[in-house]
Design a protein around this motif. Structure first.
Motif, PDB file in Angstrom:
ATOM      1  N   PRO A  82       0.893  -1.418   0.313  1.00 42.27           N
ATOM      2  CA  PRO A  82      -0.358  -0.148  -0.019  1.00 42.27           C
ATOM      3  C   PRO A  82       0.467   0.813   0.130  1.00 42.27           C
ATOM      4  O   PRO A  82       1.539   1.341   0.645  1.00 42.27           O
ATOM      5  N   LEU A  83       0.372   1.980  -1.240  1.00 43.56           N
ATOM      6  CA  LEU A  83       1.352   3.236  -1.112  1.00 43.56           C
ATOM      7  C   LEU A  83       0.427   4.617  -1.188  1.00 43.56           C
ATOM      8  O   LEU A  83       1.322   6.017  -1.226  1.00 43.56           O
ATOM      9  N   GLY A  84      -0.685   4.258  -1.112  1.00 39.52           N
ATOM     10  CA  GLY A  84      -1.229   5.901  -0.538  1.00 39.52           C
ATOM     11  C   GLY A  84      -2.226   6.569  -2.458  1.00 39.52           C
ATOM     12  O   GLY A  84      -1.395   5.478  -2.937  1.00 39.52           O
ATOM     13  N   THR A  85      -2.641   7.325  -2.014  1.00 35.98           N
ATOM     14  CA  THR A  85      -3.885   7.483  -2.987  1.00 35.98           C
ATOM     15  C   THR A  85      -2.074   7.927  -4.353  1.00 35.98           C
ATOM     16  O   THR A  85      -2.420   7.409  -5.549  1.00 35.98           O
ATOM     17  N   SER A  88       0.501   5.742  -5.172  1.00 38.78           N
ATOM     18  CA  SER A  88       0.154   4.447  -6.570  1.00 38.78           C
ATOM     19  C   SER A  88       0.025   4.833  -7.348  1.00 38.78           C
ATOM     20  O   SER A  88       0.929   4.371  -8.599  1.00 38.78           O
ATOM     21  N   VAL A  89      -0.431   6.697  -7.521  1.00 36.90           N
ATOM     22  CA  VAL A  89      -0.247   6.838  -8.924  1.00 36.90           C
ATOM     23  C   VAL A  89       1.311   7.481  -9.396  1.00 36.90           C
ATOM     24  O   VAL A  89       1.813   7.218 -10.464  1.00 36.90           O
ATOM     25  N   THR A 180       7.556  15.558  -8.898  1.00 34.03           N
ATOM     26  CA  THR A 180       8.680  15.746  -8.908  1.00 34.03           C
ATOM     27  C   THR A 180       8.657  15.734  -6.742  1.00 34.03           C
ATOM     28  O   THR A 180       9.860  16.257  -6.774  1.00 34.03           O
ATOM     29  N   TYR A 181       7.464  16.118  -6.810  1.00 31.69           N
ATOM     30  CA  TYR A 181       7.317  16.145  -5.381  1.00 31.69           C
ATOM     31  C   TYR A 181       7.377  14.967  -4.563  1.00 31.69           C
ATOM     32  O   TYR A 181       7.158  14.702  -3.130  1.00 31.69           O
ATOM     33  N   LEU A 182       7.744  13.779  -5.234  1.00 30.16           N
ATOM     34  CA  LEU A 182       7.505  12.631  -4.679  1.00 30.16           C
ATOM     35  C   LEU A 182       8.449  11.732  -4.736  1.00 30.16           C
ATOM     36  O   LEU A 182       9.109  11.408  -6.045  1.00 30.16           O
ATOM     37  N   GLU A 183       8.855  10.293  -3.997  1.00 30.78           N
ATOM     38  CA  GLU A 183       9.809   9.857  -4.104  1.00 30.78           C
ATOM     39  C   GLU A 183       9.151   8.459  -4.527  1.00 30.78           C
ATOM     40  O   GLU A 183       8.105   8.193  -4.325  1.00 30.78           O
ATOM     41  N   ASP A 184      10.454   7.536  -4.323  1.00 27.25           N
ATOM     42  CA  ASP A 184       9.938   6.384  -5.469  1.00 27.25           C
ATOM     43  C   ASP A 184       9.317   5.122  -4.348  1.00 27.25           C
ATOM     44  O   ASP A 184      10.484   5.088  -3.276  1.00 27.25           O
ATOM     45  N   PHE A 185       8.463   4.719  -3.782  1.00 24.66           N
ATOM     46  CA  PHE A 185       8.372   3.710  -3.279  1.00 24.66           C
ATOM     47  C   PHE A 185       7.660   4.492  -2.021  1.00 24.66           C
ATOM     48  O   PHE A 185       8.336   3.581  -1.031  1.00 24.66           O
TER      49      PHE A 185
END
Length: 349
Positions: A82-85, A88-89, A180-185
């Motif tokens: 589970p990675l949140g809304t 996951s995108v 750009t504001y999100l890290e992978d996994f």
């Protein structure tokens, strides 16, 4: 424009219905709730769809396949955890190189998506949030806005926080720059993480005040209510059945024997058989291939596919798959259930 349907949640508030059925697959008038969203996207010319899946994903994949049955193309993005809304995108980032629409797979809505897309393009925003006024927004994220630009957001706020009852419906149009504001996994939520980051970087978040029907199928009460909103023509979405008499909806291939009493509003799905002397309704939905035997009475219930009710049974307030033997009396009409039906009937009278 591509669309992302968020379909990975477990639907904890809908248990036990979601113990063996992913939340986007719970039936609304004999169709998975997510099927209505796919049809809505197609209606507005969006045919390239990415589904983020996780919980019981095999049932989603087997039902929708590649999407060709609905005239769309479906690609699946599987969350290993589970990675949140938003997290996951993020996994589908390589497929999202232009502005895209995000919609939850567990909502029922007839919003004008085309109008929202046009609004987003006119506003030149990094993100557009579809909002809707709601009398009791305490369970939802509430936006405080000025000049249709988001200033602040409360996630499930206290009443003292509310100055405008405008809720976040979980439908967004986003520019790929948000990645750009999100890290992978990493676990991220749009409301709690992404939108604050956008504002922090002085990017614009626009508010689109949508008109039409919207319901989060998140509880047993809203699940019941959505079924009968459909039957009372409150939702501009197609169903499989036709209203053959006031409040009596029926699909093709139904068998009804002599001396059967039907009390609307009810919905009867294809391949259902109702035997002599049975009474069905009011406020009842029979999904595909249900069998109701002689002299049984069913009221205020939503029976899922392949349900079976034996002879001389009495059912009230039941939801889900039912296998009921002869001469049984079952009811789940607790205070919450009774009050939910009464409030719905009161509003509609």
């Amino acid at each position: 424009m591509k669309a992302v349907i968020l379909a990975g949640g477990e639907g904890c508030r809908l248990r036990p219905l979601t113990n063996h059925c992913p939340k986007p697959m719970v039936p609304i008038l004999n169709k998975p709730v997510m099927e209505y969203s796919i049809e809505l996207l197609k209606r507005h010319g969006i045919t390239d769809i990415i589904m983020t899946v996780h919980y019981l994903s095999s049932s989603i994949r087997s039902h929708f396949g590649d999407g060709s049955k609905w005239g769309v193309t479906i690609t699946y993005s599987e969350d290993g955890m589970p990675l949140g809304t938003a997290g996951s995108v993020k996994l589908a980032e390589q497929m999202l190189t232009e502005s895209f629409l995000v919609i939850s797979g567990d909502i029922l809505t007839d919003f004008d998506l085309s109008a929202g897309i046009q609004h987003h393009e006119d506003q030149l925003a990094a993100a557009t949030i579809f909002t809707k006024p709601l009398d009791l927004p305490i369970e939802y994220g509430v936006l405080l806005s000025a000049d249709k630009k988001m200033d602040k957001m409360f996630e499930k706020p206290n009443w003292s926080d509310l100055t405008k009852h405008s809720i976040n419906t979980g439908i967004y149009i986003l520019d790929p720059k948000i990645f750009t504001y999100l890290e992978d996994f990493t676990h991220y939520d749009f409301s709690k993480d992404v939108f604050p980051a956008i504002l922090k970087h002085n990017e614009k978040i626009s508010i689109f005040e949508a008109e039409g029907y919207w319901s989060d199928i998140g509880t047993l009460a809203t699940y019941r209510e959505a079924q009968f909103d459909m039957l009372h023509h409150k939702v501009n979405l197609p169903s499989k059945g036709k209203e053959i008499a006031k409040g009596i909806w029926m699909e093709d291939g139904v068998t009804i024997h002599d001396d059967v009493t039907l009390k609307g509003p009810i919905y009867i799905s294809r391949n259902t058989i109702i035997h002599e002397g049975a009474i069905v309704g009011p406020q009842t939905v029979l999904s595909e291939s249900a069998i109701i035997h002689e002299k049984s009475e069913i009221t205020h219930s939503i029976l899922w596919e392949n349900s079976y009710v034996g002879k001389s049974c009495s059912l009230g307030g039941m939801i889900g798959h039912c296998q009921i033997q002869d001469h049984s009396a079952l009811a789940d009409m607790n205070d919450e259930t009774v009050n939910a039906w009464r409030e719905y009937t009161k509003r509609d009278s």
